[in-house]
Design an enzyme around this catalytic site. Structure first.
Site, PDB file in Angstrom:
ATOM      1  N   PRO A   1       0.811  -1.220   0.000  1.00 34.65           N
ATOM      2  CA  PRO A   1       0.000   0.000   0.000  1.00 34.65           C
ATOM      3  C   PRO A   1       0.849   1.277   0.000  1.00 34.65           C
ATOM      4  O   PRO A   1       0.346   2.361  -0.281  1.00 34.65           O
ATOM      5  CB  PRO A   1      -0.795  -0.105   1.312  1.00 34.65           C
ATOM      6  CG  PRO A   1      -0.714  -1.539   1.713  1.00 34.65           C
ATOM      7  CD  PRO A   1       0.587  -2.046   1.192  1.00 34.65           C
TER       8      PRO A   1
ATOM      9  N   GLU B   1       0.978  -8.588   8.820  1.00 41.66           N
ATOM     10  CA  GLU B   1       0.718  -7.144   8.978  1.00 41.66           C
ATOM     11  C   GLU B   1       1.670  -6.294   8.163  1.00 41.66           C
ATOM     12  O   GLU B   1       1.449  -5.107   7.966  1.00 41.66           O
ATOM     13  CB  GLU B   1       0.771  -6.752  10.457  1.00 41.66           C
ATOM     14  CG  GLU B   1      -0.572  -6.708  11.126  1.00 41.66           C
ATOM     15  CD  GLU B   1      -1.390  -7.970  10.882  1.00 41.66           C
ATOM     16  OE1 GLU B   1      -2.493  -7.855  10.309  1.00 41.66           O
ATOM     17  OE2 GLU B   1      -0.944  -9.059  11.234  1.00 41.66           O
TER      18      GLU B   1
ATOM     19  N   ARG C   1      -1.407  -8.574 -21.086  1.00 45.10           N
ATOM     20  CA  ARG C   1      -2.275  -8.323 -22.246  1.00 45.10           C
ATOM     21  C   ARG C   1      -1.685  -7.283 -23.208  1.00 45.10           C
ATOM     22  O   ARG C   1      -2.142  -7.182 -24.343  1.00 45.10           O
ATOM     23  CB  ARG C   1      -3.695  -7.934 -21.812  1.00 45.10           C
ATOM     24  CG  ARG C   1      -3.794  -6.622 -21.080  1.00 45.10           C
ATOM     25  CD  ARG C   1      -5.200  -6.381 -20.577  1.00 45.10           C
ATOM     26  NE  ARG C   1      -6.154  -6.107 -21.652  1.00 45.10           N
ATOM     27  CZ  ARG C   1      -6.210  -4.978 -22.342  1.00 45.10           C
ATOM     28  NH1 ARG C   1      -5.345  -4.004 -22.103  1.00 45.10           N
ATOM     29  NH2 ARG C   1      -7.103  -4.795 -23.284  1.00 45.10           N
TER      30      ARG C   1
HETATM   31  C1  JA5 Z   1      -1.471  -5.354   1.394  1.00 49.33           C
HETATM   32  C2  JA5 Z   1       0.617  -7.558   4.411  1.00 49.33           C
HETATM   33  O1  JA5 Z   1      -2.237  -2.027  -3.515  1.00 49.33           O
HETATM   34  C3  JA5 Z   1      -3.048  -2.537  -2.591  1.00 49.33           C
HETATM   35  C4  JA5 Z   1      -2.302  -3.435  -1.677  1.00 49.33           C
HETATM   36  C5  JA5 Z   1      -2.658  -3.804  -0.397  1.00 49.33           C
HETATM   37  C6  JA5 Z   1      -1.700  -4.668   0.197  1.00 49.33           C
HETATM   38  C7  JA5 Z   1      -0.656  -4.966  -0.614  1.00 49.33           C
HETATM   39  S1  JA5 Z   1      -0.834  -4.166  -2.132  1.00 49.33           S
HETATM   40  N1  JA5 Z   1       0.210  -5.783  -0.003  1.00 49.33           N
HETATM   41  C8  JA5 Z   1      -0.283  -6.008   1.240  1.00 49.33           C
HETATM   42  C9  JA5 Z   1       0.407  -6.819   2.219  1.00 49.33           C
HETATM   43  O2  JA5 Z   1      -0.165  -6.950   3.424  1.00 49.33           O
HETATM   44  O3  JA5 Z   1       1.458  -7.343   1.969  1.00 49.33           O
END
Ligand code: JA5
Length: 239
Positions: A87, A114, A152
């Site tokens: 994120p 987490e 694609r």
């Molecule tokens: C949560 C441990 O782009 C949206 C994303 C949310 C998220 C991503 S990518 N990786 C993780 C994660 O949570 O590794």
């Protein structure tokens, strides 16, 4: 293009690559996929991949060791992007998909728990990508989105019938409305111009519709789109 995926949940990828356009691309050897279980790069009896966060707090953090060793097990060129899905990454969009499609090899790291030890982001990944401002339980679904959008675009993956140029977001606009048979469904008619056979008129109508609906639904896209003078006039009318 070869894509290596590092994940704690390899089965999550099973369905995606064995369907439709993707399977055909793999069969034609336009793309190949390697899936690597991060847990295979542990050395302790319990195959530990996570640990509690330094400083305290809820949840567990993915340890750096197995992730570094998984990446280091992959033969790569110095320029190969090593992409962490998170994120905190730069926001994924069509332009980023186009950029990634120019590489012959990608490595994607999917975190879980987490979070991922910051040293992966700082000293291993060369790029960090987010697919949007929401929380997921891991990077796997984000990796699938990125892979679908990139693959694609590779030459030969879509049939000549599917033109990449008409896609939403390619010209910075949303796509025009599409219709198929029947010409009238429950009293709702297909726009007359599409049945006219007048290809110049159809092209003009589609362009107008693309501009009008982009202005209505995604005005911020229209601001950025590179439009000619006739299209600009149409957007003036929108106001
Ligand atoms: C949560 C441990 O782009 C949206 C994303 C949310 C998220 C991503 S990518 N990786 C993780 C994660 O949570 O590794």
């Amino acid at each position: 293009m070869h894509i290596d995926i590092l994940t704690l949940f390899p089965p999550m990828f099973a369905g995606v690559f064995s369907s439709g356009i993707f399977q055909r691309a793999i069969d034609q050897e336009l793309v190949s996929i390697g899936i690597h279980n991060i847990r295979d790069y542990t050395h302790d009896k319990h195959h530990t991949v996570d640990d509690c966060p330094y400083g305290g707090g809820a949840g567990m953090v993915l340890k750096p060791g197995p992730v570094f060793e998984a990446v280091e097990s992959i033969k790569k060129e110095p320029a190969t992007p090593i992409i962490l899905l998170s994120p905190q990454g730069r926001l994924f969009c069509q332009q980023v998909a186009q950029e990634l499609s120019s590489y012959s090899h990608l490595i994607l790291i999917c975190g879980h728990y987490e979070g991922v030890d910051e040293r992966v982001s700082e000293h291993l990944a060369t790029d960090e990508i987010s697919i949007g401002d929401y929380v997921l339980t891991g990077g796997e679904l984000a990796a699938m989105v990125v892979i679908d959008a990139v693959v694609r675009l590779l030459p030969g993956v879509l049939g000549s019938a599917e033109s990449l140029l008409d896609d939403s977001h390619v010209a910075g606009l949303l796509e025009y409305p599409q219709y198929t048979r029947p010409p009238v469904y429950r009293e709702w008619s297909v726009p007359e111009v599409l049945l006219s056979g007048n290809h110049a008129q159809i092209a003009k109508w589609r362009r107008e519709q693309a501009i009008l609906r982009t202005g209505k639904r995604r005005p911020e896209l229209l601001e950025k789109a590179e439009l000619g003078p006739e299209a600009r006039k149409l957007t003036e009318k929108l106001r």
